[in-house]
Design a protein around this motif. Structure first.
Motif, PDB file in Angstrom:
ATOM      1  N   SER A  46     -82.063  77.139 -47.627  1.00 11.59           N
ATOM      2  CA  SER A  46     -82.905  76.880 -46.650  1.00 11.59           C
ATOM      3  C   SER A  46     -83.547  78.492 -45.825  1.00 11.59           C
ATOM      4  O   SER A  46     -82.798  79.478 -45.623  1.00 11.59           O
ATOM      5  CB  SER A  46     -82.815  76.167 -45.098  1.00 11.59           C
ATOM      6  N   PHE A  47     -84.402  78.324 -45.100  1.00  9.60           N
ATOM      7  CA  PHE A  47     -84.772  79.609 -44.569  1.00  9.60           C
ATOM      8  C   PHE A  47     -84.418  79.671 -43.447  1.00  9.60           C
ATOM      9  O   PHE A  47     -84.202  81.251 -43.281  1.00  9.60           O
ATOM     10  CB  PHE A  47     -86.522  78.976 -43.467  1.00  9.60           C
ATOM     11  N   ASN A  48     -83.103  79.036 -42.925  1.00  7.24           N
ATOM     12  CA  ASN A  48     -82.615  79.370 -41.816  1.00  7.24           C
ATOM     13  C   ASN A  48     -81.124  80.285 -42.396  1.00  7.24           C
ATOM     14  O   ASN A  48     -80.640  81.150 -41.724  1.00  7.24           O
ATOM     15  CB  ASN A  48     -81.903  78.490 -40.679  1.00  7.24           C
ATOM     16  N   GLU A  49     -80.783  79.433 -43.540  1.00  6.75           N
ATOM     17  CA  GLU A  49     -79.583  80.424 -44.327  1.00  6.75           C
ATOM     18  C   GLU A  49     -79.951  81.977 -45.249  1.00  6.75           C
ATOM     19  O   GLU A  49     -79.175  82.982 -44.234  1.00  6.75           O
ATOM     20  CB  GLU A  49     -79.366  79.779 -46.060  1.00  6.75           C
ATOM     21  N   ILE A  50     -81.062  81.718 -45.532  1.00  9.33           N
ATOM     22  CA  ILE A  50     -81.846  83.498 -45.662  1.00  9.33           C
ATOM     23  C   ILE A  50     -82.212  84.567 -44.775  1.00  9.33           C
ATOM     24  O   ILE A  50     -82.425  85.253 -44.911  1.00  9.33           O
ATOM     25  CB  ILE A  50     -83.759  83.005 -46.487  1.00  9.33           C
ATOM     26  N   VAL A  51     -82.652  83.537 -43.689  1.00  7.87           N
ATOM     27  CA  VAL A  51     -82.776  85.030 -42.470  1.00  7.87           C
ATOM     28  C   VAL A  51     -81.330  85.083 -41.707  1.00  7.87           C
ATOM     29  O   VAL A  51     -81.204  86.615 -41.305  1.00  7.87           O
ATOM     30  CB  VAL A  51     -83.400  84.218 -41.218  1.00  7.87           C
ATOM     31  N   ARG A  52     -80.345  84.484 -41.880  1.00  4.48           N
ATOM     32  CA  ARG A  52     -78.845  84.677 -41.570  1.00  4.48           C
ATOM     33  C   ARG A  52     -78.470  85.384 -42.100  1.00  4.48           C
ATOM     34  O   ARG A  52     -77.340  86.244 -41.441  1.00  4.48           O
ATOM     35  CB  ARG A  52     -77.898  83.395 -41.774  1.00  4.48           C
ATOM     36  N   PHE A  53     -78.168  85.278 -43.389  1.00 11.38           N
ATOM     37  CA  PHE A  53     -78.015  86.498 -44.709  1.00 11.38           C
ATOM     38  C   PHE A  53     -78.057  87.752 -44.530  1.00 11.38           C
ATOM     39  O   PHE A  53     -77.721  88.835 -44.535  1.00 11.38           O
ATOM     40  CB  PHE A  53     -78.292  85.591 -45.747  1.00 11.38           C
ATOM     41  N   LEU A  55     -80.059  88.680 -41.467  1.00 13.07           N
ATOM     42  CA  LEU A  55     -79.206  89.847 -40.144  1.00 13.07           C
ATOM     43  C   LEU A  55     -77.654  90.338 -40.464  1.00 13.07           C
ATOM     44  O   LEU A  55     -77.470  90.770 -39.604  1.00 13.07           O
ATOM     45  CB  LEU A  55     -79.086  88.254 -39.232  1.00 13.07           C
ATOM     46  N   GLU A  56     -77.051  88.913 -41.676  1.00 12.99           N
ATOM     47  CA  GLU A  56     -75.783  89.639 -41.251  1.00 12.99           C
ATOM     48  C   GLU A  56     -75.332  90.954 -42.064  1.00 12.99           C
ATOM     49  O   GLU A  56     -74.570  91.866 -41.810  1.00 12.99           O
ATOM     50  CB  GLU A  56     -74.746  88.689 -42.333  1.00 12.99           C
ATOM     51  N   GLY A  57     -76.540  91.111 -43.715  1.00 17.12           N
ATOM     52  CA  GLY A  57     -76.428  92.173 -44.100  1.00 17.12           C
ATOM     53  C   GLY A  57     -77.108  93.061 -43.041  1.00 17.12           C
ATOM     54  O   GLY A  57     -76.362  94.103 -43.255  1.00 17.12           O
ATOM     55  N   ALA A  58     -78.278  93.235 -42.044  1.00 19.22           N
ATOM     56  CA  ALA A  58     -78.116  94.079 -41.366  1.00 19.22           C
ATOM     57  C   ALA A  58     -77.260  94.633 -40.836  1.00 19.22           C
ATOM     58  O   ALA A  58     -77.002  95.285 -39.663  1.00 19.22           O
ATOM     59  CB  ALA A  58     -79.755  93.951 -41.013  1.00 19.22           C
ATOM     60  N   GLN A  59     -75.841  93.648 -39.994  1.00 15.67           N
ATOM     61  CA  GLN A  59     -74.529  93.627 -39.678  1.00 15.67           C
ATOM     62  C   GLN A  59     -74.762  93.415 -38.070  1.00 15.67           C
ATOM     63  O   GLN A  59     -74.613  93.707 -37.013  1.00 15.67           O
ATOM     64  CB  GLN A  59     -74.007  95.530 -39.088  1.00 15.67           C
ATOM     65  N   VAL A  60     -76.418  92.758 -37.294  1.00 19.32           N
ATOM     66  CA  VAL A  60     -76.593  92.264 -36.883  1.00 19.32           C
ATOM     67  C   VAL A  60     -75.641  90.934 -36.198  1.00 19.32           C
ATOM     68  O   VAL A  60     -75.061  89.739 -36.854  1.00 19.32           O
ATOM     69  CB  VAL A  60     -77.783  91.021 -36.522  1.00 19.32           C
TER      70      VAL A  60
END
Length: 68
Positions: A46-53, A55-60
């Motif tokens: 989903s869009f939200n999953e893509i954004v969450r991944f 953000l996590e990849g950027a260590q946010v």
């Protein structure tokens, strides 16, 4: 970096969205292109999953979900 030709109506939609999202027109277009590319590469996400991944990849550090 380069120039991308887009339809005038799409440019207007990018301009409107950029104002709402507090991004430049170019940043909004880049965001939509990046999310679109990731959505095509990950069609089950989903869009939200893509954004969450992303953000996590950027260590946010993400805030905890708020209870209703």
């Amino acid at each position: 970096m380069g120039i991308v030709k887009i339809d005038d109506q799409l440019h207007e939609e990018v301009r409107r969205a950029s104002a709402v999202m507090c991004r430049s027109i170019n940043a909004q277009a880049e965001f939509w292109m990046k999310i679109g590319m990731l959505a095509e590469a990950n069609p089950t996400r989903s869009f939200n999953e893509i954004v969450r991944f992303q953000l996590e990849g950027a260590q946010v550090r993400l805030a905890e979900t708020l209870a209703a």
